[in-house]
Motif scaffolding. Structure first.
Motif, PDB file in Angstrom:
ATOM      1  N   GLY A 188       0.803  -1.211   0.000  1.00 16.76           N
ATOM      2  CA  GLY A 188       0.000   0.000   0.000  1.00 16.76           C
ATOM      3  C   GLY A 188       0.836   1.261   0.000  1.00 16.76           C
ATOM      4  O   GLY A 188       2.053   1.230   0.249  1.00 16.76           O
ATOM      5  N   PRO A 189       0.200   2.410  -0.271  1.00 22.53           N
ATOM      6  CA  PRO A 189       0.905   3.692  -0.313  1.00 22.53           C
ATOM      7  C   PRO A 189       1.587   4.002   1.020  1.00 22.53           C
ATOM      8  O   PRO A 189       0.973   3.904   2.082  1.00 22.53           O
ATOM      9  CB  PRO A 189      -0.215   4.701  -0.602  1.00 22.53           C
ATOM     10  N   ASP A 190       2.856   4.362   0.961  1.00 18.95           N
ATOM     11  CA  ASP A 190       3.621   4.768   2.143  1.00 18.95           C
ATOM     12  C   ASP A 190       3.725   3.677   3.208  1.00 18.95           C
ATOM     13  O   ASP A 190       3.986   3.981   4.382  1.00 18.95           O
ATOM     14  CB  ASP A 190       3.043   6.044   2.766  1.00 18.95           C
ATOM     15  N   ALA A 191       3.518   2.417   2.848  1.00 17.96           N
ATOM     16  CA  ALA A 191       3.694   1.328   3.813  1.00 17.96           C
ATOM     17  C   ALA A 191       5.151   1.288   4.277  1.00 17.96           C
ATOM     18  O   ALA A 191       6.067   1.607   3.522  1.00 17.96           O
ATOM     19  CB  ALA A 191       3.290  -0.001   3.185  1.00 17.96           C
ATOM     20  N   PHE A 192       5.372   0.878   5.518  1.00 19.32           N
ATOM     21  CA  PHE A 192       6.726   0.939   6.082  1.00 19.32           C
ATOM     22  C   PHE A 192       6.952  -0.171   7.087  1.00 19.32           C
ATOM     23  O   PHE A 192       6.016  -0.826   7.553  1.00 19.32           O
ATOM     24  CB  PHE A 192       6.966   2.301   6.748  1.00 19.32           C
ATOM     25  N   VAL A 193       8.229  -0.374   7.424  1.00 19.97           N
ATOM     26  CA  VAL A 193       8.638  -1.325   8.458  1.00 19.97           C
ATOM     27  C   VAL A 193       9.298  -0.545   9.586  1.00 19.97           C
ATOM     28  O   VAL A 193      10.281   0.171   9.365  1.00 19.97           O
ATOM     29  CB  VAL A 193       9.617  -2.379   7.917  1.00 19.97           C
ATOM     30  N   GLU A 194       8.762  -0.668  10.786  1.00 12.97           N
ATOM     31  CA  GLU A 194       9.396  -0.113  11.979  1.00 12.97           C
ATOM     32  C   GLU A 194      10.238  -1.216  12.618  1.00 12.97           C
ATOM     33  O   GLU A 194       9.957  -2.408  12.426  1.00 12.97           O
ATOM     34  CB  GLU A 194       8.331   0.397  12.956  1.00 12.97           C
ATOM     35  N   VAL A 195      11.271  -0.850  13.368  1.00 10.82           N
ATOM     36  CA  VAL A 195      12.197  -1.837  13.926  1.00 10.82           C
ATOM     37  C   VAL A 195      12.263  -1.717  15.440  1.00 10.82           C
ATOM     38  O   VAL A 195      12.424  -0.614  15.984  1.00 10.82           O
ATOM     39  CB  VAL A 195      13.610  -1.660  13.331  1.00 10.82           C
ATOM     40  N   ALA A 196      12.153  -2.862  16.104  1.00  8.13           N
ATOM     41  CA  ALA A 196      12.395  -2.942  17.544  1.00  8.13           C
ATOM     42  C   ALA A 196      13.687  -3.708  17.757  1.00  8.13           C
ATOM     43  O   ALA A 196      13.871  -4.801  17.209  1.00  8.13           O
ATOM     44  CB  ALA A 196      11.246  -3.644  18.249  1.00  8.13           C
ATOM     45  N   ASP A 197      14.590  -3.142  18.531  1.00  4.48           N
ATOM     46  CA  ASP A 197      15.858  -3.792  18.840  1.00  4.48           C
ATOM     47  C   ASP A 197      15.633  -4.766  19.998  1.00  4.48           C
ATOM     48  O   ASP A 197      15.980  -4.497  21.153  1.00  4.48           O
ATOM     49  CB  ASP A 197      16.899  -2.737  19.205  1.00  4.48           C
ATOM     50  N   GLY A 198      15.032  -5.906  19.689  1.00  7.00           N
ATOM     51  CA  GLY A 198      14.655  -6.874  20.710  1.00  7.00           C
ATOM     52  C   GLY A 198      13.317  -6.517  21.338  1.00  7.00           C
ATOM     53  O   GLY A 198      12.764  -5.435  21.126  1.00  7.00           O
ATOM     54  N   PHE A 199      12.790  -7.432  22.137  1.00  7.02           N
ATOM     55  CA  PHE A 199      11.486  -7.210  22.766  1.00  7.02           C
ATOM     56  C   PHE A 199      11.524  -6.111  23.814  1.00  7.02           C
ATOM     57  O   PHE A 199      10.489  -5.496  24.105  1.00  7.02           O
ATOM     58  CB  PHE A 199      10.969  -8.520  23.369  1.00  7.02           C
ATOM     59  N   ASP A 200      12.683  -5.832  24.394  1.00 10.04           N
ATOM     60  CA  ASP A 200      12.790  -4.739  25.359  1.00 10.04           C
ATOM     61  C   ASP A 200      12.500  -3.391  24.713  1.00 10.04           C
ATOM     62  O   ASP A 200      12.117  -2.435  25.402  1.00 10.04           O
ATOM     63  CB  ASP A 200      14.200  -4.706  25.975  1.00 10.04           C
TER      64      ASP A 200
ATOM     65  N   GLN B  10      -5.451   8.873   0.677  1.00 14.96           N
ATOM     66  CA  GLN B  10      -5.504   7.417   0.536  1.00 14.96           C
ATOM     67  C   GLN B  10      -6.873   6.933   0.063  1.00 14.96           C
ATOM     68  O   GLN B  10      -7.044   5.742  -0.194  1.00 14.96           O
ATOM     69  CB  GLN B  10      -5.206   6.758   1.901  1.00 14.96           C
ATOM     70  N   LEU B  11      -7.859   7.819  -0.084  1.00  8.53           N
ATOM     71  CA  LEU B  11      -9.216   7.367  -0.327  1.00  8.53           C
ATOM     72  C   LEU B  11      -9.370   6.592  -1.620  1.00  8.53           C
ATOM     73  O   LEU B  11     -10.175   5.673  -1.718  1.00  8.53           O
ATOM     74  CB  LEU B  11     -10.168   8.575  -0.358  1.00  8.53           C
ATOM     75  N   ASP B  12      -8.592   6.928  -2.639  1.00  6.20           N
ATOM     76  CA  ASP B  12      -8.797   6.290  -3.937  1.00  6.20           C
ATOM     77  C   ASP B  12      -8.293   4.870  -3.984  1.00  6.20           C
ATOM     78  O   ASP B  12      -8.445   4.184  -4.972  1.00  6.20           O
ATOM     79  CB  ASP B  12      -8.129   7.113  -5.049  1.00  6.20           C
TER      80      ASP B  12
END
Length: 256
Positions: free
Chosen positions: A218-230, A251-253
């Protein structure tokens, strides 16, 4: 032509002009039903990984981290920043048929509703511990939940996890099989490099690359990162801030 005839002709021309103007206004983007914001701006669905690679302590960090993120001042402000509300739901996933709803669709229209939802998530218990990582099935399950969601301008699926799909069909196959074309899918990659024996062969950033290639859409989809569960709470705060600031009209269209 007599005076009566001229008057009648003038009336007909005016009526035709008004009709044409009405048709033009109806067809214009300003008055198009597809571009008229609803009472709900985002249907936000969160999916938490409870597969066998997530131990009890890590699961606790996820649940408490999510609850803490939801009650953070900037996230509360983001949820309530518009007259249009946010519809919010959370489920956990692991094996092919192991998906369990933790929070049914809830319209977040007040601080009290958000705090109550966060408290419910903090006290929730995982439904299973021994199943593999069926990521494609988790994505497919989201299509069923969105079917029951309130009518919102944008649908966003927020998937978090620490491992690649190893059971059942893939996320890409899920997109082919389920009605998810209009859903933005973001990911939270929990990098556990060096934390577990099974991860010793992994390289930092592997989960980010995998989710970027196989999961998000999708438009502007991204991956955020966690450095471990902490780091889950901090990563979730960053992710929610970004998702809740989405420009809805842009994003409506993409909705079916």
């Amino acid at each position: 032509m007599g005076q009566h005839g001229e008057h009648r002709s003038l009336v007909i021309r005016r009526a035709a002009s008004i009709a044409l103007l009405g048709m033009a206004l109806w067809a214009s983007p300003l008055h198009s039903a597809a571009n008229t914001p609803s009472a709900c701006r985002i249907a936000l669905l969160l999916a938490l990984d409870v597969s066998s690679s997530v131990d009890a302590h890590e699961d606790m960090l996820q649940r408490r981290g999510l609850a803490a993120a939801l009650t953070a001042p900037e996230i509360q402000a983001a949820f309530l920043s518009s007259p249009q509300s946010v519809a919010f739901s959370v489920y956990e996933w692991s094996g092919r048929t192991q998906q369990s709803t933790l929070l049914d669709w809830t319209v977040i229209d007040s601080r009290q509703t958000l705090l109550e939802s966060a408290a419910k998530l903090a006290l929730s218990k995982r439904s299973t511990t021994e199943f593999p990582t069926a990521l494609g099935h988790a994505v497919g399950h989201a299509a069923r939940l969105f079917r029951d969601a309130p009518d919102c301008d944008v649908q966003v699926l927020d998937v978090s996890g620490d491992g690649e799909n190893n059971d059942g069909f893939t996320p890409k196959q899920a997109y082919d099989a389920f009605p998810l074309d209009g859903v933005i899918v973001n990911a939270l990659a929990i990098e556990t490099f060096g934390e577990k024996a099974a991860d010793l062969a992994a390289q930092p950033g592997d989960m980010v690359a995998y989710y970027t290639r196989e999961l998000i859409q999708g438009p502007d989809a991204f991956v955020e990162v966690a450095d471990g569960f902490d780091d889950f709470e901090n990563a979730m705060r960053r992710k929610l801030s970004r998702e809740l600031s989405v420009t809805v009209l842009g994003q409506l269209d993409m909705r079916p």
